[in-house]
Design a protein around this motif. Sequence first.
Motif, PDB file in Angstrom:
ATOM      1  N   THR A 116       0.840  -1.213   0.000  1.00 32.44           N
ATOM      2  CA  THR A 116       0.000   0.000   0.000  1.00 32.44           C
ATOM      3  C   THR A 116       0.874   1.261   0.000  1.00 32.44           C
ATOM      4  OG1 THR A 116      -1.710  -1.211   1.211  1.00 32.44           O
ATOM      5  CG2 THR A 116      -1.825   1.195   1.228  1.00 32.44           C
ATOM      6  N   SER A 117       1.925   1.231   0.851  1.00 30.52           N
ATOM      7  CA  SER A 117       2.826   2.390   0.915  1.00 30.52           C
ATOM      8  C   SER A 117       3.541   2.612  -0.413  1.00 30.52           C
ATOM      9  CB  SER A 117       3.837   2.189   2.039  1.00 30.52           C
ATOM     10  OG  SER A 117       4.756   3.255   2.056  1.00 30.52           O
ATOM     11  N   ASP A 118       4.052   1.520  -1.004  1.00 27.61           N
ATOM     12  CA  ASP A 118       4.768   1.663  -2.281  1.00 27.61           C
ATOM     13  C   ASP A 118       3.815   2.091  -3.391  1.00 27.61           C
ATOM     14  OD1 ASP A 118       7.063   0.956  -1.009  1.00 27.61           O
ATOM     15  OD2 ASP A 118       7.007  -1.159  -1.611  1.00 27.61           O
ATOM     16  N   SER A 119       2.569   1.613  -3.314  1.00 29.17           N
ATOM     17  CA  SER A 119       1.592   2.044  -4.330  1.00 29.17           C
ATOM     18  C   SER A 119       1.341   3.549  -4.219  1.00 29.17           C
ATOM     19  CB  SER A 119       0.281   1.278  -4.143  1.00 29.17           C
ATOM     20  OG  SER A 119       0.477  -0.082  -4.315  1.00 29.17           O
ATOM     21  N   THR A 120       1.289   4.047  -2.989  1.00 31.06           N
ATOM     22  CA  THR A 120       1.107   5.492  -2.788  1.00 31.06           C
ATOM     23  C   THR A 120       2.307   6.271  -3.340  1.00 31.06           C
ATOM     24  OG1 THR A 120      -0.177   4.993  -0.810  1.00 31.06           O
ATOM     25  CG2 THR A 120       0.623   7.232  -1.056  1.00 31.06           C
ATOM     26  N   ASP A 121       3.488   5.738  -3.106  1.00 34.17           N
ATOM     27  CA  ASP A 121       4.696   6.402  -3.637  1.00 34.17           C
ATOM     28  C   ASP A 121       4.692   6.423  -5.149  1.00 34.17           C
ATOM     29  OD1 ASP A 121       5.530   6.791  -1.054  1.00 34.17           O
ATOM     30  OD2 ASP A 121       6.857   5.024  -1.010  1.00 34.17           O
ATOM     31  N   VAL A 122       4.249   5.323  -5.753  1.00 35.03           N
ATOM     32  CA  VAL A 122       4.197   5.263  -7.217  1.00 35.03           C
ATOM     33  C   VAL A 122       3.219   6.317  -7.743  1.00 35.03           C
ATOM     34  CG1 VAL A 122       3.462   3.849  -9.161  1.00 35.03           C
ATOM     35  CG2 VAL A 122       4.919   2.881  -7.388  1.00 35.03           C
ATOM     36  N   ILE A 123       2.079   6.413  -7.068  1.00 34.54           N
ATOM     37  CA  ILE A 123       1.091   7.434  -7.515  1.00 34.54           C
ATOM     38  C   ILE A 123       1.664   8.832  -7.372  1.00 34.54           C
ATOM     39  CG2 ILE A 123      -1.160   8.401  -6.958  1.00 34.54           C
ATOM     40  CD1 ILE A 123      -2.039   5.578  -6.118  1.00 34.54           C
ATOM     41  N   ALA A 124       2.337   9.084  -6.249  1.00 30.49           N
ATOM     42  CA  ALA A 124       2.931  10.414  -6.034  1.00 30.49           C
ATOM     43  C   ALA A 124       4.002  10.705  -7.066  1.00 30.49           C
ATOM     44  CB  ALA A 124       3.504  10.494  -4.609  1.00 30.49           C
ATOM     45  N   GLU A 125       4.816   9.730  -7.370  1.00 33.47           N
ATOM     46  CA  GLU A 125       5.884   9.936  -8.353  1.00 33.47           C
ATOM     47  C   GLU A 125       5.308  10.145  -9.745  1.00 33.47           C
ATOM     48  OE1 GLU A 125       8.996  10.484  -7.877  1.00 33.47           O
ATOM     49  OE2 GLU A 125       8.700  10.303  -5.699  1.00 33.47           O
ATOM     50  N   LEU A 131      10.389   7.411 -10.439  1.00 35.65           N
ATOM     51  CA  LEU A 131       9.155   6.661 -10.642  1.00 35.65           C
ATOM     52  C   LEU A 131       9.458   5.199 -10.940  1.00 35.65           C
ATOM     53  CD1 LEU A 131       6.101   6.449 -11.024  1.00 35.65           C
ATOM     54  CD2 LEU A 131       6.446   7.212 -13.405  1.00 35.65           C
ATOM     55  N   ILE A 132      10.458   4.985 -11.789  1.00 39.65           N
ATOM     56  CA  ILE A 132      10.852   3.589 -12.100  1.00 39.65           C
ATOM     57  C   ILE A 132      11.326   2.864 -10.844  1.00 39.65           C
ATOM     58  CG2 ILE A 132      12.515   2.193 -13.377  1.00 39.65           C
ATOM     59  CD1 ILE A 132      12.352   4.342 -15.606  1.00 39.65           C
ATOM     60  N   SER A 133      12.101   3.598 -10.034  1.00 44.03           N
ATOM     61  CA  SER A 133      12.600   2.995  -8.784  1.00 44.03           C
ATOM     62  C   SER A 133      11.455   2.641  -7.839  1.00 44.03           C
ATOM     63  CB  SER A 133      13.562   3.972  -8.103  1.00 44.03           C
ATOM     64  OG  SER A 133      13.971   3.484  -6.871  1.00 44.03           O
ATOM     65  N   VAL A 134      10.484   3.575  -7.759  1.00 44.69           N
ATOM     66  CA  VAL A 134       9.330   3.299  -6.872  1.00 44.69           C
ATOM     67  C   VAL A 134       8.494   2.153  -7.421  1.00 44.69           C
ATOM     68  CG1 VAL A 134       7.228   4.275  -5.941  1.00 44.69           C
ATOM     69  CG2 VAL A 134       9.303   5.639  -5.988  1.00 44.69           C
ATOM     70  N   GLN A 135       8.366   2.079  -8.733  1.00 42.32           N
ATOM     71  CA  GLN A 135       7.623   0.973  -9.335  1.00 42.32           C
ATOM     72  C   GLN A 135       8.322  -0.367  -9.087  1.00 42.32           C
ATOM     73  OE1 GLN A 135       7.244   2.257 -13.424  1.00 42.32           O
ATOM     74  NE2 GLN A 135       5.294   3.355 -13.023  1.00 42.32           N
ATOM     75  N   ASN A 136       9.637  -0.329  -9.232  1.00 42.76           N
ATOM     76  CA  ASN A 136      10.387  -1.561  -8.925  1.00 42.76           C
ATOM     77  C   ASN A 136      10.215  -1.963  -7.448  1.00 42.76           C
ATOM     78  OD1 ASN A 136      11.310  -1.717 -11.564  1.00 42.76           O
ATOM     79  ND2 ASN A 136      13.185  -0.555 -11.125  1.00 42.76           N
TER      80      ASN A 136
END
Length: 452
Positions: free
Chosen positions: A170-179, A222-227
Amino acid sequence: MLNISKQSVSDAVHEKYELHSLKTLHTPRSAVILKRWLLAIVIILAVILVLPWQQNVNGKGEISALTPKDRPQNIQNIISGRIEKWLVREGDLVQAGDTLLVISEMKDDYFDPNYPKRLQEQLLAKGDAIKSYQLKIQSLDNQIIALQENNNFSLQKARNKVRQGYAKVTSDSTDVIAERVQVNIAQVRYDRGEDQYKNGGLVSLSELESRKLKLQEVQAKLISVQNKLAISRQELINAKIELNSINAEYAEKIAKAQSDRSSALSSLATGEYELSQLQNKITNVDIRRGQYYVKAPQEGYIVKALKAGIGETIKEGESICTLQPSAPEMAVEMYVRAMDVPLIEAGREVRMQFEGWPSLVFSGWPSATVGTFGGIVKVIDRIDNNKGEYRLLIVPKVGKGEQVWPKQLRMGSGVVGWVMLDDVPVWYEIWRQLNAFPPTLKEEPKAALKQK
């Protein structure tokens, strides 16, 4: 000469003429005596015919005992063996529990003199084995409890890990959205600056390059957060797999422990069964060794030895000797015809003549009989003896004027008896016997009426 006239001339004629023919006309003296005797006999017979006669049912039998325990019995051995020693002789009076003879073992299974000791050693060993099985079962129970607790702890840990995985995803998904938002903003700024740089130079080249660099940084982030999100999702999947594998892993371990426990229980049950068999065997051996001494079951006389020689073998349940109880309750077994049984009731009086005891018997006149003994019908059998006869058990009659049965009576002596019925005239009894009619019965004896 008819001697019709009162004036008799026979005496004058006899005196004057002495005629032989006239002398023969007189009645002989012997004829007169015979006539008188015949008349007396007829009168006596007539008197006898009207005298009372007590009807009876006769039968034959032998002396026995009232109860089965008082009758002669064959002493039998429980186990097979070899006769080693006789301790009694025929005719000896023995008490209950006296040893009659000693036998020895003839089965090879019991030859070992230390056999009971060997069985005790086996019993102790089997007891130790049972204790070890019990300890093993207790250890397996503890192991199963520990596995169940570890399973609960591992499941709780795995569930926490899954929850953490969900939170991280959930946290990483939020980061991906923010990025992504940051990438969109950087892209819009870069496009706007590029248009301004081309159209009017409102934005310098360095500013444009700075915006481009920012766009590249945001895209890289964004790529890093997606990974990172992909890794979190993979870790969540692994946590779920681990959660599911924990149940399977501990279920296998618990099943194995339960299987070992079942095997231990089966071994314990087998051990307890074998222990019970050993205990039973020890008891049987002790009882069997006590059967080497054949003892008298009750007080009595040794009548006859059926097995004589030393060293002779006897089988299980084979008769060894005959014992006659010392003080039996005497009775008479008498057999009567089936047609007479309905006339006999318990309580009827019986007159008996024992073999070897002189007597003068008038069966219909008991008061004139000498040398007989009284009895009372006690038992009437319900079935015959396959010869159309029924057995009566007769006990001594006790009362005033009754003669006590002789103490010298022996089992098996012959007896002739008469069951006394009702009084009838002698002429009726003769008529009944000539017509082969059964005796009559007017009323039941008082003893039978009291029982009813």
